[in-house]
Design an enzyme around this catalytic site. Structure first.
Site, PDB file in Angstrom:
ATOM      1  N   ASP A 281       0.845  -1.195   0.000  1.00 43.23           N
ATOM      2  CA  ASP A 281       0.000   0.000   0.000  1.00 43.23           C
ATOM      3  C   ASP A 281       0.878   1.243   0.000  1.00 43.23           C
ATOM      4  O   ASP A 281       2.077   1.163  -0.255  1.00 43.23           O
ATOM      5  CB  ASP A 281      -0.942  -0.018   1.210  1.00 43.23           C
ATOM      6  CG  ASP A 281      -0.172  -0.215   2.521  1.00 43.23           C
ATOM      7  OD1 ASP A 281       1.048   0.042   2.544  1.00 43.23           O
ATOM      8  OD2 ASP A 281      -0.786  -0.637   3.520  1.00 43.23           O
TER       9      ASP A 281
ATOM     10  N   GLU B 275       1.752 -10.540   0.080  1.00 41.28           N
ATOM     11  CA  GLU B 275       2.139  -9.135   0.286  1.00 41.28           C
ATOM     12  C   GLU B 275       3.506  -9.060   0.958  1.00 41.28           C
ATOM     13  O   GLU B 275       3.749  -9.713   1.971  1.00 41.28           O
ATOM     14  CB  GLU B 275       1.110  -8.392   1.131  1.00 41.28           C
ATOM     15  CG  GLU B 275       1.436  -6.906   1.267  1.00 41.28           C
ATOM     16  CD  GLU B 275       0.345  -6.117   1.967  1.00 41.28           C
ATOM     17  OE1 GLU B 275       0.308  -4.880   1.806  1.00 41.28           O
ATOM     18  OE2 GLU B 275      -0.491  -6.729   2.674  1.00 41.28           O
TER      19      GLU B 275
ATOM     20  N   ASP C 275      -0.271 -18.533  -4.882  1.00 39.79           N
ATOM     21  CA  ASP C 275       0.219 -17.313  -5.537  1.00 39.79           C
ATOM     22  C   ASP C 275      -0.967 -16.581  -6.156  1.00 39.79           C
ATOM     23  O   ASP C 275      -1.257 -16.716  -7.350  1.00 39.79           O
ATOM     24  CB  ASP C 275       1.257 -17.686  -6.595  1.00 39.79           C
ATOM     25  CG  ASP C 275       1.909 -16.459  -7.220  1.00 39.79           C
ATOM     26  OD1 ASP C 275       1.692 -15.345  -6.706  1.00 39.79           O
ATOM     27  OD2 ASP C 275       2.622 -16.614  -8.232  1.00 39.79           O
TER      28      ASP C 275
ATOM     29  N   HIS D 210       0.962  -9.081  -4.059  1.00 36.60           N
ATOM     30  CA  HIS D 210      -0.035  -8.108  -3.609  1.00 36.60           C
ATOM     31  C   HIS D 210       0.669  -6.770  -3.376  1.00 36.60           C
ATOM     32  O   HIS D 210       1.091  -6.439  -2.263  1.00 36.60           O
ATOM     33  CB  HIS D 210      -0.695  -8.603  -2.315  1.00 36.60           C
ATOM     34  CG  HIS D 210      -1.787  -7.712  -1.812  1.00 36.60           C
ATOM     35  ND1 HIS D 210      -3.118  -7.894  -2.117  1.00 36.60           N
ATOM     36  CD2 HIS D 210      -1.758  -6.618  -1.014  1.00 36.60           C
ATOM     37  CE1 HIS D 210      -3.850  -6.972  -1.533  1.00 36.60           C
ATOM     38  NE2 HIS D 210      -3.033  -6.167  -0.850  1.00 36.60           N
TER      39      HIS D 210
END
Length: 627
Positions: free
Chosen positions: A78, A472, A463, A411
């Site tokens: 993020d 992530e 995956d 991710h």
């Protein structure tokens, strides 16, 4: 015939042993780990940025609050800049650089190591705007996670959250103090002035954390959902320990001894080392102080710290009378479902370091299930590194970009969306989910060096981009790998890896706004300094004070003639000077100074001094000409 068979057997055994020894190239893994930190950079990127699919981002961070908070690192997949894990990350980067300086230097990676640290420390010092104020977070996890967009396209709110005496955060401020103190040790051989600046901030932050106590996520409530703090006592002990190691001031050693029982340092026996639990790190660092014979009057308490360090180590190697860490069938340390690899990498680094400490003291580890040699701790550390790189039931590297098989649906917003240099139009918040997040293809940008969350307790791994627990990556998981891979490569002495770019150490400066990296505690200013310059500049900070929200520093610079000849007509260029200067005379040329009129000649071995005052980083001094 029997002789021939025996020779063939010996050859096959030797070949197999050589193949196992060369199975993993830790040098390559190390270089890719540094690439991950470049990919996570926020702010204005450097021209020599190696991750070419990234661009500038977050250039207005802090502007709504009137503070410059540009820079630092994005936390994971993020774009929030969470303070607590970021500070732990920098502490671990610095610790690895301190412990394995020789190995990192021989691998020509010291420039990248110091840059990785400094990208964090420069930001932390920006965020520490007053002695009792620390801007602790940029962005809100909730709003950020509603969008799937590149950092360069960010449309989510960039609210800044701060800690102060009315909104304390002893855990986060303490960890930031630890990060700056550890980084001061890492930088001291290369840039003593910057090291002193780091220590000034570290001491102030520790005082703030200790005096105004409280949990940071009680003050910044939007952080609780993402990085909940279980307490701040470990962070205060952690910070005091690093400050003792950085300063050798007894006050900090006395602090960890006086508060050993009250803060849990000698009470907590743990099986985890992480951004939220520093006890094992404190206990192992203080064990080193004890084994080096530096305990003095505090020896009895330091022995109690060591007993808890031994508990952690014995639990990792499964020799702790049943109270051991859990291992997957494939041998991976398993602590939690979300991003478990961060616990494995941190424990592996810690045991590698403790193995070195024990070996240096010619000591062994007495576990409940028997005596352990230091080598057995190192073997555990190596097993975790090798599992990460592919020695696991899935034969998969969990370090992205390393080996023939690794996760491709990571991710991570920036990795999963086409680069701004290939797709020039902005990718909107919802568009990112619809077009990129849900696509079946692998990520268009390889996030080299990212350590993903990893498999579950049964070594199963999926995956899938939506499987954020496993795919992530985080800063905290990757930071311990710098020291771990450096140690392992240093022992292997083999490398078939040829990186395209090196850390340029020590031929060129890899430290921004400061001085060329050298290895002898001396500094020659300027990124392209001629090593034959007849003078050296010794920088130090004489004093510091605050005016409003601005911290000012009085910089002292000693100019020393290191040649065998007298120097006349010395002219100096001084860049990034924003304050007043005394002790030199300005010339008619901009930013150019010369020795004062009363000092015509600088004799061999003699020196002179000038001082200047300004806020922010030190000025850059270099030689223009001389006779």
């Amino acid at each position: 015939m029997r002789t021939l068979s025996f020779c063939i057997f010996i050859f096959l055994v030797a070949f197999k042993a050589a193949a196992v020894a060369a199975e993993y190239n830790y040098d390559e893994a190390l270089d890719k780990t540094f690439l991950f930190f470049e990919a996570q950079r926020s702010g204005k990127l450097q021209e020599n940025q190696r991750v070419k699919w990234r661009g500038d981002s977050g250039l207005k961070d802090g502007s709504l609050q009137g503070v410059d908070l540009v820079g630092g690192y994005y936390d994971a997949g993020d774009h929030v800049k969470f303070g607590l894990p970021a500070a732990f990350t920098v502490t671990m980067l610095a610790w690895g650089t301190i412990e394995y300086r020789k190995e990192i230097t021989e691998l020509n990676q010291m420039g990248h190591a110091l840059w990785a640290i400094r990208w964090g420390t420069d930001y932390f010092m920006k965020a520490h705007t007053q002695p009792n104020v620390l801007w602790a977070q940029i962005g809100d996890g909730d709003s950020d996670h509603y969008c799937w967009e590149r950092a360069e396209d960010m449309t989510t709110p960039r609210e800044a959250f701060k800690l102060d005496q009315y909104h304390p955060g002893s855990d986060l401020a303490g960890e930031t103090a630890a990060a700056l103190a550890a980084s001061a040790i890492a930088f001291e051989p290369y840039n003593s002035s910057y090291s002193e600046l780091l220590l000034l901030h570290a001491k102030q932050l520790f005082s703030f954390a200790d005096r105004f106590r409280g949990l940071y996520d009680d003050s910044i409530k939007c952080a609780k959902q993402f990085y909940t703090s279980s307490g701040y006592s470990d962070d205060l002990l952690w910070a005091a320990t690093w400050l003792y190691l950085a300063t050798n001031e007894e006050y900090y050693l006395k602090y960890v001894v006086d508060n050993a029982e009250y803060m849990g340092g000698t009470g907590w026996a743990v099986k985890e080392f992480s951004w939220d639990n520093k006890y094992a790190g404190v206990q192992i660092l203080l064990s080193k102080v004890l084994m080096e014979g530096r305990g003095g009057a505090y020896t009895a308490t330091l022995k109690q710290y060591k007993a808890k360090a031994d508990y952690f180590a014995c639990a990792c190697v499964q020799k702790n009378a049943g109270y051991n860490v859990h291992l997957t069938p494939g041998g991976l340390m398993y602590v939690r479902e979300w991003n478990n690899m961060q616990y494995a990498s941190a424990a592996a680094f810690l045991l590698a370091v403790y193995s070195d400490y024990l070996s240096a003291a010619n000591a062994k580890l007495n576990c409940p299930d028997g005596q352990i040699q230091p080598q057995q701790l190192f073997d555990f550390a190596k097993s975790q590194a090798d599992y990460i790189l592919g020695k696991n039931p899935n034969s998969m590297s969990y370090l992205v970009g390393y080996g023939p098989k690794y996760p491709v649906h990571v991710h991570h917003r920036g990795s999963s969306i086409a680069s701004v240099y290939n797709l020039h139009s902005p990718v909107g918040c919802v568009q990112g989910f619809e077009t990129w997040y849900r696509r079946n293809e692998g990520n268009p940008n390889v996030l080299h060096g990212a350590l993903v969350g990893g498999p579950d307790q049964n070594d199963k791994f999926t995956d899938d981009r939506s499987n954020y627990e496993q795919t992530e990556p985080t800063l905290t998981a990757c930071a311990p790998l710098v020291g771990l891979f450096s140690k392992l490569q240093g022992l292997s002495k083999t490398s078939g890896y040829h990186r395209k770019e090196s850390g340029n150490y020590p031929k060129e400066s890899t430290v921004p706004h400061q001085t060329t990296l050298t290895s002898n505690n001396q500094e020659i200013a300027g990124p392209n300094s001629n090593t034959e310059n007849p003078v050296e500049f010794l920088h130090s900070i004489a004093s510091t004070w605050n005016v409003g929200e601005t911290t000012y520093y009085k910089h002292k610079v000693i100019i020393k003639n290191t040649s065998q000849k007298p120097i006349t007509d010395l002219k100096l260029a001084i860049e990034n000077l924003s304050g007043s200067l005394w002790g030199l005379s300005p010339t008619s040329e901009n930013r150019t100074y010369q020795l004062p009129p009363w000092l015509k000649v600088l004799k061999p071995g003699s020196q002179c001094t000038f001082v200047y005052v300004q806020g922010g980083p030190q000025a850059k001094v270099s030689v223009l000409s001389y006779n």
